[in-house]
Design a protein around this motif. Structure first.
Motif, PDB file in Angstrom:
ATOM      1  N   ARG A  64       5.964  -8.188   7.042  1.00 36.60           N
ATOM      2  CA  ARG A  64       5.252  -8.193   8.330  1.00 36.60           C
ATOM      3  C   ARG A  64       6.156  -8.602   9.482  1.00 36.60           C
ATOM      4  O   ARG A  64       6.066  -8.053  10.571  1.00 36.60           O
ATOM      5  CB  ARG A  64       4.114  -9.201   8.259  1.00 36.60           C
TER       6      ARG A  64
ATOM      7  N   ILE B 181      14.648  -6.403  -7.713  1.00 32.49           N
ATOM      8  CA  ILE B 181      13.759  -6.315  -8.872  1.00 32.49           C
ATOM      9  C   ILE B 181      14.517  -5.760 -10.076  1.00 32.49           C
ATOM     10  O   ILE B 181      14.423  -6.286 -11.182  1.00 32.49           O
ATOM     11  CB  ILE B 181      12.541  -5.421  -8.545  1.00 32.49           C
TER      12      ILE B 181
ATOM     13  N   VAL C  84       6.342  -2.223  -3.753  1.00 33.05           N
ATOM     14  CA  VAL C  84       7.405  -1.750  -2.856  1.00 33.05           C
ATOM     15  C   VAL C  84       7.320  -0.236  -2.700  1.00 33.05           C
ATOM     16  O   VAL C  84       7.402   0.304  -1.588  1.00 33.05           O
ATOM     17  CB  VAL C  84       8.800  -2.168  -3.389  1.00 33.05           C
ATOM     18  N   GLU C  85       7.132   0.453  -3.820  1.00 31.54           N
ATOM     19  CA  GLU C  85       7.030   1.919  -3.781  1.00 31.54           C
ATOM     20  C   GLU C  85       5.823   2.359  -2.947  1.00 31.54           C
ATOM     21  O   GLU C  85       5.893   3.336  -2.196  1.00 31.54           O
ATOM     22  CB  GLU C  85       6.917   2.479  -5.201  1.00 31.54           C
TER      23      GLU C  85
ATOM     24  N   LEU D 147      12.890  -2.922   2.108  1.00 36.33           N
ATOM     25  CA  LEU D 147      12.157  -2.418   0.938  1.00 36.33           C
ATOM     26  C   LEU D 147      13.144  -1.982  -0.146  1.00 36.33           C
ATOM     27  O   LEU D 147      12.935  -2.247  -1.336  1.00 36.33           O
ATOM     28  CB  LEU D 147      11.234  -1.259   1.343  1.00 36.33           C
TER      29      LEU D 147
ATOM     30  N   LEU E  44       4.423   0.710  -0.458  1.00 35.98           N
ATOM     31  CA  LEU E  44       4.711   0.472   0.960  1.00 35.98           C
ATOM     32  C   LEU E  44       5.649   1.535   1.513  1.00 35.98           C
ATOM     33  O   LEU E  44       5.526   1.977   2.652  1.00 35.98           O
ATOM     34  CB  LEU E  44       5.296  -0.937   1.138  1.00 35.98           C
ATOM     35  N   ARG E  45       6.587   1.942   0.675  1.00 35.20           N
ATOM     36  CA  ARG E  45       7.502   3.009   1.102  1.00 35.20           C
ATOM     37  C   ARG E  45       6.781   4.309   1.400  1.00 35.20           C
ATOM     38  O   ARG E  45       7.124   5.029   2.329  1.00 35.20           O
ATOM     39  CB  ARG E  45       8.510   3.290  -0.012  1.00 35.20           C
TER      40      ARG E  45
ATOM     41  N   ASP F 142       4.496 -13.194  -4.058  1.00 36.05           N
ATOM     42  CA  ASP F 142       4.001 -11.929  -3.502  1.00 36.05           C
ATOM     43  C   ASP F 142       3.619 -12.111  -2.037  1.00 36.05           C
ATOM     44  O   ASP F 142       3.914 -11.271  -1.183  1.00 36.05           O
ATOM     45  CB  ASP F 142       2.759 -11.446  -4.277  1.00 36.05           C
TER      46      ASP F 142
ATOM     47  N   ASP G  29       5.689  -5.788  -8.794  1.00 33.89           N
ATOM     48  CA  ASP G  29       6.396  -5.919  -7.515  1.00 33.89           C
ATOM     49  C   ASP G  29       6.998  -4.575  -7.103  1.00 33.89           C
ATOM     50  O   ASP G  29       6.954  -4.174  -5.947  1.00 33.89           O
ATOM     51  CB  ASP G  29       7.531  -6.953  -7.625  1.00 33.89           C
ATOM     52  N   TRP G  30       7.577  -3.917  -8.080  1.00 34.40           N
ATOM     53  CA  TRP G  30       8.230  -2.632  -7.792  1.00 34.40           C
ATOM     54  C   TRP G  30       7.223  -1.604  -7.286  1.00 34.40           C
ATOM     55  O   TRP G  30       7.468  -0.895  -6.304  1.00 34.40           O
ATOM     56  CB  TRP G  30       8.943  -2.109  -9.052  1.00 34.40           C
TER      57      TRP G  30
ATOM     58  N   ARG H 194       4.984   3.983   4.637  1.00 29.71           N
ATOM     59  CA  ARG H 194       5.997   4.048   5.696  1.00 29.71           C
ATOM     60  C   ARG H 194       6.418   5.502   5.916  1.00 29.71           C
ATOM     61  O   ARG H 194       6.549   5.949   7.049  1.00 29.71           O
ATOM     62  CB  ARG H 194       7.173   3.171   5.280  1.00 29.71           C
TER      63      ARG H 194
ATOM     64  N   LEU I  56       1.978   3.888  11.005  1.00 32.13           N
ATOM     65  CA  LEU I  56       2.352   2.475  10.952  1.00 32.13           C
ATOM     66  C   LEU I  56       1.142   1.554  10.957  1.00 32.13           C
ATOM     67  O   LEU I  56       1.192   0.453  10.406  1.00 32.13           O
ATOM     68  CB  LEU I  56       3.291   2.141  12.109  1.00 32.13           C
ATOM     69  N   GLU I  57       0.033   1.991  11.578  1.00 29.91           N
ATOM     70  CA  GLU I  57      -1.147   1.117  11.554  1.00 29.91           C
ATOM     71  C   GLU I  57      -1.667   0.992  10.125  1.00 29.91           C
ATOM     72  O   GLU I  57      -2.199  -0.048   9.740  1.00 29.91           O
ATOM     73  CB  GLU I  57      -2.238   1.617  12.527  1.00 29.91           C
TER      74      GLU I  57
ATOM     75  N   ARG J 196       8.405  -5.758  10.288  1.00 29.86           N
ATOM     76  CA  ARG J 196       7.603  -4.740  10.977  1.00 29.86           C
ATOM     77  C   ARG J 196       7.374  -5.166  12.428  1.00 29.86           C
ATOM     78  O   ARG J 196       7.482  -4.357  13.343  1.00 29.86           O
ATOM     79  CB  ARG J 196       6.293  -4.583  10.207  1.00 29.86           C
TER      80      ARG J 196
ATOM     81  N   VAL K  34       5.050 -10.264   1.392  1.00 35.63           N
ATOM     82  CA  VAL K  34       4.198  -9.572   2.372  1.00 35.63           C
ATOM     83  C   VAL K  34       4.466 -10.130   3.771  1.00 35.63           C
ATOM     84  O   VAL K  34       4.632  -9.372   4.737  1.00 35.63           O
ATOM     85  CB  VAL K  34       2.704  -9.715   2.001  1.00 35.63           C
TER      86      VAL K  34
ATOM     87  N   ILE L 259      -2.991  -6.351   1.015  1.00 32.69           N
ATOM     88  CA  ILE L 259      -2.292  -6.989  -0.107  1.00 32.69           C
ATOM     89  C   ILE L 259      -2.423  -8.516   0.015  1.00 32.69           C
ATOM     90  O   ILE L 259      -2.664  -9.216  -0.965  1.00 32.69           O
ATOM     91  CB  ILE L 259      -0.811  -6.547  -0.163  1.00 32.69           C
TER      92      ILE L 259
ATOM     93  N   LEU M  51      -0.481  -4.092   4.375  1.00 36.03           N
ATOM     94  CA  LEU M  51       0.102  -5.431   4.193  1.00 36.03           C
ATOM     95  C   LEU M  51      -1.006  -6.488   4.270  1.00 36.03           C
ATOM     96  O   LEU M  51      -1.022  -7.442   3.486  1.00 36.03           O
ATOM     97  CB  LEU M  51       1.187  -5.699   5.237  1.00 36.03           C
ATOM     98  N   ALA M  52      -1.935  -6.301   5.201  1.00 31.42           N
ATOM     99  CA  ALA M  52      -3.055  -7.245   5.322  1.00 31.42           C
ATOM    100  C   ALA M  52      -3.942  -7.196   4.077  1.00 31.42           C
ATOM    101  O   ALA M  52      -4.428  -8.229   3.603  1.00 31.42           O
ATOM    102  CB  ALA M  52      -3.872  -6.943   6.570  1.00 31.42           C
TER     103      ALA M  52
ATOM    104  N   LEU N 161       0.284   1.008   7.523  1.00 32.73           N
ATOM    105  CA  LEU N 161       1.226   0.094   6.874  1.00 32.73           C
ATOM    106  C   LEU N 161       0.818  -1.350   7.162  1.00 32.73           C
ATOM    107  O   LEU N 161       0.755  -2.189   6.250  1.00 32.73           O
ATOM    108  CB  LEU N 161       2.647   0.361   7.391  1.00 32.73           C
ATOM    109  N   ASP N 162       0.516  -1.628   8.423  1.00 27.11           N
ATOM    110  CA  ASP N 162       0.075  -2.981   8.791  1.00 27.11           C
ATOM    111  C   ASP N 162      -1.196  -3.353   8.043  1.00 27.11           C
ATOM    112  O   ASP N 162      -1.337  -4.468   7.541  1.00 27.11           O
ATOM    113  CB  ASP N 162      -0.178  -3.059  10.300  1.00 27.11           C
TER     114      ASP N 162
END
Lengths: 396, 396
Positions: free
Chosen positions: A191, A213, B187-188, A206, B190-191, A183, B183-184, B194, B199-200, A194, A187, B209, B206-207, B202-203
């Motif tokens: 990043r 998956i 991904v969903e 993505l 994050l999508r 995982d 995992d799926w 997005r 975008l901030e 991005r 990530v 997670i 990710l941090a 999104l960043d």
């Protein structure tokens, strides 16, 4: 457990049309110059980055086999991307080292190296265009991290003990750490993409991860199903392997400033390369040298994974079914009796399955090369063609 | 296995300073009006979305306890976000339904509903600003998907059989499917973020997670370690629970068009809310009603997870150590003897641990409310304060 198998004949008859996997137009001069790997050609592990080492070994093999043309081209490639791969290794090493089990599990896998095939191809793709800059580097690290993440998850799902000739992260740090490490690498990969600023590549990655998956899911559901068909096999391979190569090539094209059509050509190349790669991998599991592949023979079969050679052989030889059932019935620690292994290999060989799979791999390799035609010619395009050809008879 | 425990006293003495967890300034009028949940107040499951149902149940509890002020405010909240939560459920339902095991494992968990606490808070945060639009909706779905993904992974790591009163996805579809389903959903998630275009966020997600992964790792490494300290506990809870609430609140602020300082205030609220939530969750594992929590008592302890009440009690009562070792030595299927369970609870209660944990939770809840002060007043801010207060004595 090493079972002797007669070396594959280079010029195979085209498989029957029902195989439905042959792209048109295999250039005979390409398949003709593919080298076969002789025992003992494995070079010492050099101090160079893993990817460069791969290139040098391929080059050594070519020279040993007297295939000077391919050797010459591989040598040119070493010079072309040696600096890129060195930069890649430095960047990958820059992944924060974390003391937690998860961090150590991830580092364990990454430190084992690997063929670096995906970053190599990505770097070459950028070099068809403007070259390999920091953004290309970020993308190259991303694709290797995605690949590594899937290995960490796969090893848990498959309960694998060996990877790249060493103990798997899960056997050292546990299944949970291996899952979370995967995982984490995902990530980190996202990043980097991005950071590159190419948002369309982020979206595509993505989508690729999602594809992977569901391919894993499909493979999982077909475990031990002897009736699994070719269509399902190709669906799994497309989603699990080809999708990442496709993304890597697109990413290289984008980072190299190529136009849409050129990116598309590279994506097509990546797709064919991925299938070729997986087909060879599947064959190596049955007929390879475990000292070189770093994992035991028949691993896929023991895990109930029906790969193309096994699917074809089961279609052709009804007697094979009982033998395969015997393997599946073995306990995890029980070795496959030598006579059983030999009998299965014999069915694969005598039914023409090994040869047909190799033919398919060569056709896809040729299709990969064909896809490059519309791209600017030069050493990078040439090198990608060489990779597609050399990948067939790898024994690494 | 239900062990009687005397109801917590509302006004606790402040724990000794060495606890080091008390934020300054607890407003006494806030802690005084927190309702306690009486048996039998659980309302029928309504046809309304899960989040609305949560609100109605909280409201019912308040009325039963004669706490009309809180009940009134919760009722106002129901009106405020009922439409948002209904839209949320529709959007979440719109997740592509996939026939593969992975898709079914994900749907299984999502269909069980849940408190929808994170999307609820996110929606309320947007309503402090410009309101809950499509982007807010995408973010709300994202935070619920991230939460669900961690549950799917946690259940594999913990080998849990029960979740939300039903069989876990891993027991129905297998561990591998549960991992890939997690995992799926990531991904969903994050999508969606997005797609929102922020975008901030999104960043930051990710941090978050990454933070969650390493908190899980830390928890994993401290399994069964009776000497685990408070600092480690709070590090785990910050990373595993508070980080997601923090992100949800920031996301709500961003989607609602609030400025940086306001986003920061919401993030601080989220952080305190997350700690409060987890502290109550940890207490419920030891003193709750398994019919309402949907999972067996002492689950954390059996998994070797040292939560705050247990850490404090072990510090205070050396005799407890042997009893905890006894629990850890039990086989997975072996029930905890009633006398053993009662003895542990007695130590927790008599050492003042349960009360101190509740006090800590109340202080963090008050700090959450305090963090809201700089924000525009109105029904949304009021509702967030109510959530922070009502969460303490939940028994859901």
């Amino acid at each position: 457990m090493k079972v002797a198998i007669s070396p594959p004949v280079v010029d195979q008859p085209t498989p029957e049309p029902t195989l439905g996997i042959s792209p048109p137009g295999v250039a005979p001069e390409i398949t003709a110059e593919i080298p076969k790997i002789a025992a003992g050609t494995q070079s010492e592990v050099s101090g160079l980055p893993a990817g460069v080492d791969l290139l040098e070994r391929l080059e050594g093999i070519c020279v040993d086999q007297g295939l000077s043309s391919l050797a010459h081209r591989l040598g040119a490639m070493t010079g072309l991307v040696a600096a890129d791969l060195a930069a890649f290794e430095v960047e990958l090493d820059g992944l924060p080292s974390r003391p937690e089990k998860v961090g150590r599990a991830a580092s364990h896998l990454l430190d084992l190296g690997g063929k670096r095939l995906r970053p190599l191809c990505l770097a070459l793709a950028t070099r068809i265009g403007d070259g390999f800059d920091q953004k290309g580097l970020d993308l190259a690290v991303a694709v290797e991290l995605v690949h590594s993440a899937t290995l960490l998850h796969d090893d848990v799902v498959d309960l694998s003990d060996q990877r790249r000739g060493s103990a798997t992260a899960r056997t050292i740090y546990g299944n949970a750490a291996s899952i979370f490490a995967g995982d984490w690498l995902l990530v980190e990969a996202l990043r980097r993409v991005r950071k590159s600023g190419y948002l369309e590549l982020l979206d595509q990655l993505l989508a690729v991860i999602e594809e992977m998956i569901f391919a894993e899911s499909l493979q999982l559901e077909n475990r031990g199903r002897l009736s699994m068909d070719r269509r399902t096999y190709f669906k799994v391979v497309e989603g699990k392997t080809a999708s990442v190569f496709r993304w890597a090539m697109t990413a290289g094209g984008v980072a190299g400033g190529l136009d849409r059509d050129q990116q598309q050509a590279l994506a097509t190349y990546g797709d064919h390369l991925g299938i070729t790669f997986q087909a060879v991998d599947d064959l190596l599991d049955l007929t390879g040298d475990s000292a070189k592949t770093g994992k035991a023979l028949f691993t896929d079969l023991r895990e109930g994974k029906m790969t193309l050679p096994m699917i074809l052989a089961l279609e052709r030889r009804s007697e094979l079914r009982d033998l395969v059932e015997e393997v599946l019935a073995l306990g995890a620690e029980e070795p496959i009796p030598g006579s059983l292994g030999r009998a299965i290999i014999e069915h694969l060989r005598e039914s023409g399955t090994v040869d047909d799979c190799l033919t398919m791999a060569r056709e896809r390799s040729a299709a990969a090369v064909e896809a490059l035609q519309g791209l600017p010619s030069g050493p990078a395009r040439q090198a990608l063609a060489t990779v597609a050809e050399a990948i067939i008879d790898r024994d690494l």
